[in-house]
Design a protein around this motif. Structure first.
Motif, short mmCIF file in Angstrom:
data_model
loop_
_atom_site.label_atom_id
_atom_site.label_comp_id
_atom_site.label_asym_id
_atom_site.label_seq_id
_atom_site.Cartn_x
_atom_site.Cartn_y
_atom_site.Cartn_z
N LEU A 278 -32.91 5.13 -12.64
CA LEU A 278 -33.00 6.16 -11.60
C LEU A 278 -32.18 7.39 -11.96
O LEU A 278 -32.57 8.53 -11.67
CB LEU A 278 -32.53 5.60 -10.25
N ASP A 279 -31.03 7.19 -12.58
CA ASP A 279 -30.20 8.33 -12.98
C ASP A 279 -30.96 9.24 -13.95
O ASP A 279 -30.92 10.47 -13.83
CB ASP A 279 -28.90 7.84 -13.63
N VAL A 280 -31.64 8.65 -14.91
CA VAL A 280 -32.42 9.43 -15.87
C VAL A 280 -33.57 10.14 -15.15
O VAL A 280 -33.86 11.31 -15.41
CB VAL A 280 -32.96 8.53 -17.00
N LEU A 281 -34.21 9.44 -14.22
CA LEU A 281 -35.33 10.04 -13.49
C LEU A 281 -34.88 11.21 -12.62
O LEU A 281 -35.60 12.20 -12.47
CB LEU A 281 -36.03 8.97 -12.64
N ARG A 282 -33.69 11.10 -12.05
CA ARG A 282 -33.16 12.22 -11.25
C ARG A 282 -32.97 13.46 -12.12
O ARG A 282 -33.29 14.58 -11.71
CB ARG A 282 -31.85 11.81 -10.58
N VAL A 283 -32.44 13.25 -13.31
CA VAL A 283 -32.27 14.37 -14.24
C VAL A 283 -33.63 14.96 -14.60
O VAL A 283 -33.82 16.18 -14.64
CB VAL A 283 -31.52 13.90 -15.52
N ASP B 78 -35.17 17.01 -11.76
CA ASP B 78 -34.47 18.30 -11.64
C ASP B 78 -34.94 19.27 -12.73
O ASP B 78 -35.19 20.45 -12.46
CB ASP B 78 -32.97 18.08 -11.74
N LYS B 79 -35.11 18.77 -13.95
CA LYS B 79 -35.56 19.62 -15.05
C LYS B 79 -37.01 20.09 -14.83
O LYS B 79 -37.34 21.25 -15.08
CB LYS B 79 -35.45 18.86 -16.38
N ILE B 80 -37.87 19.17 -14.37
CA ILE B 80 -39.27 19.54 -14.15
C ILE B 80 -39.37 20.56 -13.02
O ILE B 80 -40.15 21.53 -13.11
CB ILE B 80 -40.10 18.28 -13.84
N ARG B 81 -38.58 20.37 -11.98
CA ARG B 81 -38.59 21.32 -10.87
C ARG B 81 -38.18 22.71 -11.37
O ARG B 81 -38.81 23.72 -11.04
CB ARG B 81 -37.64 20.85 -9.76
N LYS B 82 -37.13 22.76 -12.18
CA LYS B 82 -36.68 24.04 -12.73
C LYS B 82 -37.71 24.63 -13.69
O LYS B 82 -37.86 25.86 -13.77
CB LYS B 82 -35.34 23.85 -13.44
N ALA B 83 -38.42 23.77 -14.40
CA ALA B 83 -39.43 24.25 -15.33
C ALA B 83 -40.61 24.90 -14.62
O ALA B 83 -41.20 25.87 -15.11
CB ALA B 83 -39.93 23.10 -16.20
N LEU B 84 -40.93 24.38 -13.43
CA LEU B 84 -42.08 24.91 -12.70
C LEU B 84 -41.77 26.21 -11.96
O LEU B 84 -42.66 27.01 -11.70
CB LEU B 84 -42.60 23.86 -11.71
N GLU B 85 -40.50 26.40 -11.60
CA GLU B 85 -40.12 27.55 -10.80
C GLU B 85 -40.56 28.88 -11.40
O GLU B 85 -41.20 29.70 -10.71
CB GLU B 85 -38.62 27.54 -10.55
N PRO B 86 -40.27 29.14 -12.68
CA PRO B 86 -40.69 30.45 -13.22
C PRO B 86 -42.20 30.60 -13.40
O PRO B 86 -42.69 31.71 -13.56
CB PRO B 86 -39.97 30.51 -14.58
N LEU B 87 -42.92 29.49 -13.38
CA LEU B 87 -44.37 29.56 -13.56
C LEU B 87 -45.09 29.99 -12.30
O LEU B 87 -46.20 30.53 -12.37
CB LEU B 87 -44.92 28.20 -14.01
#
Length: 476
Positions: free
Chosen positions: A453-458, A461-470
């Motif tokens: 779960l710790d890895v999935l949380r990271v 968070d990364k995927i969410r940040k990746a989608l924001e500028p798109l």
């Protein structure tokens, strides 16, 4: 992002990916390009700077010095496509070894250790000298244990001579396809599908016939569409439940509809891939296709130990089916690999002795998978422009990101399909996932949640940040 890493030739039994760099002033590559690489692992002596780009460098062409020698490959092998799952997994592993902190969500491999009692059975086999060739079809003890399992858990009655133990379920599937398909036959494959089904059909000189499914139908095959695609050439229907890559589980009522259609076609058989059988989330339940009325003689059931028992490296799978087809598969195996590892087979006996559906040990793993699934489903449902079908089994999410196709990423370029989006996630945010086009559905990307779960949380968070500028460049 700038990354310093040694360029590497990625070892692979089939092929490896080369993700080519492109100048900042040029247009983006648009998709991952896959090229066969030499079957070796070597590192360049010099360190190279990779500026937001990932590349694998091949060895010099030895053919230049052997111009008089014909080292060409056969058309059969050259026509095979590399497994993108293995390509992405190997590429991510190489980056990690080079010091890049990649979040790896590509491989379909449990993160749990093999249960201790199972591992000890393998160790004891070594200590007891049980290290010689086994019977080609598998040791009698294991085949009898498989027969008991199939009877008690699946309602199927088989004799040991109807069981063939192989070096993993992948080998079991390939041998079954080769045994029943002739050149020109059609293999019916619902999409999304596991990456090897289509290539294994081609190895048998059969024609894959792909039937798309819809995320709105939970990626389940529509019986009416199936019926419209069947011809006199239809030889084999491949079903996978729970599914890789979608996690979908076929309810018994739907399988019964499919069975009634199949019964109308005398040549049509079914390969039922049940490798994720025990990784299933209530209220969903598993139904073995061979247990349905009039389907026993038509069905080749494939299962194994890799997923439920966390035994991927032990390489142990099996086929159950009509005696003459199993015998044909055994003949193939005798000329290809002979019997599976004697050590692994003893471990397999111990695994089947854990209790129904793997007992409490497997139940605890499934509990953890479900917790991870629930976290991811909630997280992705909160993201704009993302569509998901909640998986009922296995440990995958097959997520529709197609609303972001056509977007522009600064410093990367155009995102046009699942491959370019997967590369964007890996290149810019160090998250490794498998593009959906590998599974026959370019609108999606597969995430494996066989990690903590710790890895999935990271990762989330990364995927969410990746989608924001798109979002600024497309309407989601």
């Amino acid at each position: 992002m700038s990354t310093h890493a040694s360029a590497a030739v990625i070892s692979s039994s089939v092929a490896a990916a080369r993700v080519e760099p492109y100048p900042d002033s040029k247009k983006p590559i648009g998709s991952i390009r896959f090229q066969p690489l030499p079957l070796s692992l070597s590192y360049c002596s010099k360190s190279v700077k990779v500026s937001s780009r990932i590349c694998a460098v091949s060895k010099p062409n030895d053919a230049e010095t052997l111009s008089s020698v014909d080292t060409s490959l056969s058309p059969r092998v050259k026509s095979l496509k590399p497994s993108k799952t293995m390509v992405i997994t190997d590429l991510a592993a190489t980056l990690v070894q080079s010091g890049v902190p990649v979040v790896r969500l590509a491989a379909g491999e449990p993160d749990f250790d093999t249960p201790k009692i199972v591992a000890e059975a393998g160790v004891n086999a070594i200590r007891d000298g049980f290290t010689r060739y086994s019977l080609n079809a598998g040791i009698t003890e294991l085949r009898e244990a498989i027969c008991r399992k199939l009877k008690e858990e699946n309602g199927l009655s088989y004799a040991p001579d109807q069981i063939l133990v192989s070096n993993g379920a992948k080998q079991s599937i390939l041998q079954a396809v080769l045994a029943v398909c002739s050149p020109g036959d059609e293999v019916i494959i619902p999409a999304p599908y596991w990456v090897s089904y289509t290539e294994q059909a081609r190895l048998a000189d059969a024609t894959p016939v792909i039937i798309p499914t819809k995320i709105s139908d939970n990626f389940l095959l529509d019986p009416k569409v199936l019926e419209s695609k069947l011809t006199e050439k239809s030889r084999l229907l491949i079903l996978c439940s729970p599914s890789n890559p979608t996690g979908s589980v076929y309810p018994k009522s739907l399988l019964e509809e499919i069975a009634r259609i199949i019964a109308k076609h005398p040549r049509l058989m079914v390969l039922s891939d049940e490798i994720y059988e025990h990784i299933i989330y209530a209220p969903a339940t598993h139904t073995s296709f061979a247990s349905l009325p009039n389907m026993y003689e038509r069905t080749l059931t494939v299962n194994g130990f890799s997923k439920a028992f966390a035994m991927t490296g032990w390489r142990l799978g099996y086929l159950a089916g009509p005696k003459h087809i199993v015998a044909a598969c055994s003949k193939l195996q005798g000329q290809v690999s002979s019997g599976a590892s004697s050590i692994s087979q003893k471990a397999g006996v111990a695994a089947l002795g854990l209790g129904k559906a793997g007992g409490e040990i497997v139940a605890e793993m499934v509990k953890a998978y479900r917790e991870r699934r629930d976290f991811l489903v909630k997280s992705f449902r909160e993201m704009e422009g993302v569509k998901i079908s909640e998986p009922q089994g296995a440990f995958y999410l097959f997520i529709d990101f197609s609303a972001y196709y056509g977007s522009e990423a600064e410093g990367f370029g155009l995102i046009s399909d699942s491959s370019s989006l997967a590369l964007y996630f890996l290149d810019k945010f160090q998250v490794a996932m498998v593009p959906g086009d590998a599974f026959g559905d370019d609108s999606c990307i597969r995430i494996s949640y066989a990690t903590s779960l710790d890895v999935l949380r990271v990762a989330v968070d990364k995927i969410r940040k990746a989608l924001e500028p798109l979002r600024a460049t497309v309407s989601v």
